[in-house]
Design a protein around this motif. Sequence first.
Motif, PDB file in Angstrom:
ATOM      1  N   GLY A   1       0.773  -1.226   0.000  1.00 12.39           N
ATOM      2  CA  GLY A   1       0.000   0.000   0.000  1.00 12.39           C
ATOM      3  C   GLY A   1       0.804   1.276   0.000  1.00 12.39           C
ATOM      4  N   TYR A   2       1.945   1.271   0.673  1.00 10.84           N
ATOM      5  CA  TYR A   2       2.763   2.476   0.739  1.00 10.84           C
ATOM      6  C   TYR A   2       3.984   2.385  -0.168  1.00 10.84           C
ATOM      7  N   GLY A   3       4.001   1.397  -1.043  1.00 12.61           N
ATOM      8  CA  GLY A   3       5.120   1.217  -1.957  1.00 12.61           C
ATOM      9  C   GLY A   3       4.683   1.375  -3.398  1.00 12.61           C
ATOM     10  N   SER A   4       4.579   0.239  -4.112  1.00 13.73           N
ATOM     11  CA  SER A   4       4.297   0.273  -5.548  1.00 13.73           C
ATOM     12  C   SER A   4       2.829   0.081  -5.898  1.00 13.73           C
ATOM     13  N   HIS A   5       1.973  -0.078  -4.887  1.00 12.41           N
ATOM     14  CA  HIS A   5       0.525  -0.199  -5.109  1.00 12.41           C
ATOM     15  C   HIS A   5       0.160  -1.496  -5.825  1.00 12.41           C
ATOM     16  N   TYR A   6       0.973  -2.532  -5.641  1.00 14.14           N
ATOM     17  CA  TYR A   6       0.672  -3.860  -6.159  1.00 14.14           C
ATOM     18  C   TYR A   6       0.087  -4.722  -5.050  1.00 14.14           C
ATOM     19  N   ILE A   7      -0.634  -5.763  -5.466  1.00  9.58           N
ATOM     20  CA  ILE A   7      -1.081  -6.814  -4.558  1.00  9.58           C
ATOM     21  C   ILE A   7      -0.387  -8.104  -4.958  1.00  9.58           C
ATOM     22  N   HIS A   8       0.159  -8.813  -3.972  1.00 13.49           N
ATOM     23  CA  HIS A   8       0.930 -10.036  -4.200  1.00 13.49           C
ATOM     24  C   HIS A   8       0.216 -11.221  -3.578  1.00 13.49           C
ATOM     25  N   LYS A   9       0.067 -12.282  -4.347  1.00 14.21           N
ATOM     26  CA  LYS A   9      -0.542 -13.518  -3.852  1.00 14.21           C
ATOM     27  C   LYS A   9       0.555 -14.513  -3.493  1.00 14.21           C
ATOM     28  N   TYR A  10       0.433 -15.132  -2.301  1.00 14.29           N
ATOM     29  CA  TYR A  10       1.385 -16.112  -1.797  1.00 14.29           C
ATOM     30  C   TYR A  10       0.657 -17.418  -1.479  1.00 14.29           C
ATOM     31  N   THR A  11       1.407 -18.512  -1.502  1.00 15.42           N
ATOM     32  CA  THR A  11       0.888 -19.795  -1.055  1.00 15.42           C
ATOM     33  C   THR A  11       0.821 -19.811   0.468  1.00 15.42           C
ATOM     34  N   SER A  12       0.275 -20.876   1.010  1.00 15.06           N
ATOM     35  CA  SER A  12       0.134 -20.972   2.461  1.00 15.06           C
ATOM     36  C   SER A  12       1.469 -20.976   3.191  1.00 15.06           C
ATOM     37  N   ASP A  13       2.519 -21.433   2.523  1.00 16.01           N
ATOM     38  CA  ASP A  13       3.838 -21.448   3.161  1.00 16.01           C
ATOM     39  C   ASP A  13       4.709 -20.272   2.739  1.00 16.01           C
ATOM     40  N   GLY A  14       4.085 -19.250   2.135  1.00 16.74           N
ATOM     41  CA  GLY A  14       4.796 -18.007   1.866  1.00 16.74           C
ATOM     42  C   GLY A  14       5.563 -17.935   0.565  1.00 16.74           C
ATOM     43  N   LYS A  15       5.247 -18.782  -0.387  1.00 19.13           N
ATOM     44  CA  LYS A  15       5.923 -18.723  -1.690  1.00 19.13           C
ATOM     45  C   LYS A  15       5.108 -17.850  -2.646  1.00 19.13           C
ATOM     46  N   PRO A  16       5.771 -16.944  -3.384  1.00 14.79           N
ATOM     47  CA  PRO A  16       5.045 -16.039  -4.290  1.00 14.79           C
ATOM     48  C   PRO A  16       4.396 -16.791  -5.444  1.00 14.79           C
ATOM     49  N   GLU A  17       3.181 -16.368  -5.808  1.00 17.20           N
ATOM     50  CA  GLU A  17       2.454 -16.976  -6.926  1.00 17.20           C
ATOM     51  C   GLU A  17       2.272 -15.998  -8.086  1.00 17.20           C
ATOM     52  N   PHE A  18       1.629 -14.849  -7.814  1.00 18.21           N
ATOM     53  CA  PHE A  18       1.408 -13.867  -8.879  1.00 18.21           C
ATOM     54  C   PHE A  18       1.138 -12.518  -8.227  1.00 18.21           C
ATOM     55  N   PHE A  19       1.006 -11.499  -9.049  1.00 21.85           N
ATOM     56  CA  PHE A  19       0.765 -10.151  -8.554  1.00 21.85           C
ATOM     57  C   PHE A  19      -0.063  -9.405  -9.589  1.00 21.85           C
ATOM     58  N   TRP A  20      -0.661  -8.286  -9.149  1.00 16.99           N
ATOM     59  CA  TRP A  20      -1.365  -7.426 -10.097  1.00 16.99           C
ATOM     60  C   TRP A  20      -1.465  -6.020  -9.510  1.00 16.99           C
ATOM     61  N   GLY A  21      -1.870  -5.073 -10.351  1.00 14.62           N
ATOM     62  CA  GLY A  21      -2.105  -3.717  -9.877  1.00 14.62           C
ATOM     63  C   GLY A  21      -1.102  -2.715 -10.400  1.00 14.62           C
ATOM     64  N   GLY A  22      -0.544  -1.947  -9.482  1.00 12.40           N
ATOM     65  CA  GLY A  22       0.298  -0.826  -9.841  1.00 12.40           C
ATOM     66  C   GLY A  22      -0.478   0.471  -9.719  1.00 12.40           C
ATOM     67  N   SER A  23       0.238   1.579  -9.748  1.00 16.39           N
ATOM     68  CA  SER A  23      -0.362   2.885  -9.494  1.00 16.39           C
ATOM     69  C   SER A  23      -1.174   3.371 -10.686  1.00 16.39           C
TER      70      SER A  23
END
Length: 359
Positions: free
Chosen positions: A192-214
């Motif tokens: 929210g206070y950075g690049s305005h992206y949302i990041h999706k993670y797995t249950s154990d904290g591994k990155p999956e995908f992202f979307w958004g931006g300013s």
Amino acid sequence: MTQRSTACSAHFDSRRTFLKTAGVAVAGSFFAPAILGADDKAGTKPPLVGEGAFQYEVTHGWGGTPKHIKWGETHGVCVDEAGLIYIKHRSRAKTPLDAIVVFDAAGKFVRSFGKEYHGGGHGIDVRKEGNEEFLYLSDVKHGIVAKTSLTGEVVWKIGRPAAPAHYQDAKQRYSPTNIAFAPDGGFYVGDGYGSHYIHKYTSDGKPEFFWGGSGTEAGKMKTPHGMWLDTRDGTPKIAVCDRANHRLQYFSLDGKHLGFVNTVSFPADIDIQGDIMLVSDLHARVTLFDKQNQVITHLGYDQDWTNRVLDGFKIRTQPDQWEAGRFVHPHDACFDQAGNIFVTEWVSTGRISKLKKVS
């Protein structure tokens, strides 16, 4: 799996938009419900806010803070299954303080922890996984999200994302504000206070995908500050407080834009209980929505008071000017199991209010 509530100092550019909407009547927010009991000149009765089946008795300054804690900005709140209330605050003290303070339902101090989050205390959520509950924490200063036990033992911490590529630039800020839980056991993190992206993670904290931006167009955001998994209509989707764009924005679980809710002013975070959605709005009010996202009531709302609050933001540092039954800057709010509401505010001295449901 269940998500209780999460929980401001945003970038200066998003704060500037406060004044742009201070005097504007947002669709659906033209009315100002009276504060019942305002004729109690002796000041012996707590004020009532709301209307109809949604009236609440307000206690400001709730919770017996221990001597070793001096509130900073009270940013986040959540409630566990046992009814304990967790407050996340951001202190500016030179000596690190515990960033998480826990109270029982009567407001008695239970414990505190989290000096490692000092200065960055922001979002806090609780989720039950199997037979155990865990806290999910967002730290805007240190750029991390963490999963811990209810007493603060760390399960994992996640730092700066590797993608998109601009995060590889050390000058690009990463400052996660809040988390929402996914039905598959994973979770979403809003930068929210950075690049305005949302990041999706797995249950154990591994990155999956992202979307958004300013941006202002559909799918883009300016300060995706708080988020929630909304399942009220039977189709899970993510509701995002697109704060500096003055709207809620809905997304599918894979990040596709679905729609907007525009009857907000400067939304900070979300909680849902049954069919009722609760939105803490930094513009001096807390709003309840029905299942169709129609406004039920703006708790504590008065446009003249809002104009005062947003006039240079002076009142957030002047507790002697605060009025009973009015909010200054609600930053997070959540229901407890009985339908009461706890509100934390972005004010210099910190403030917790309990709204006891009376109808």
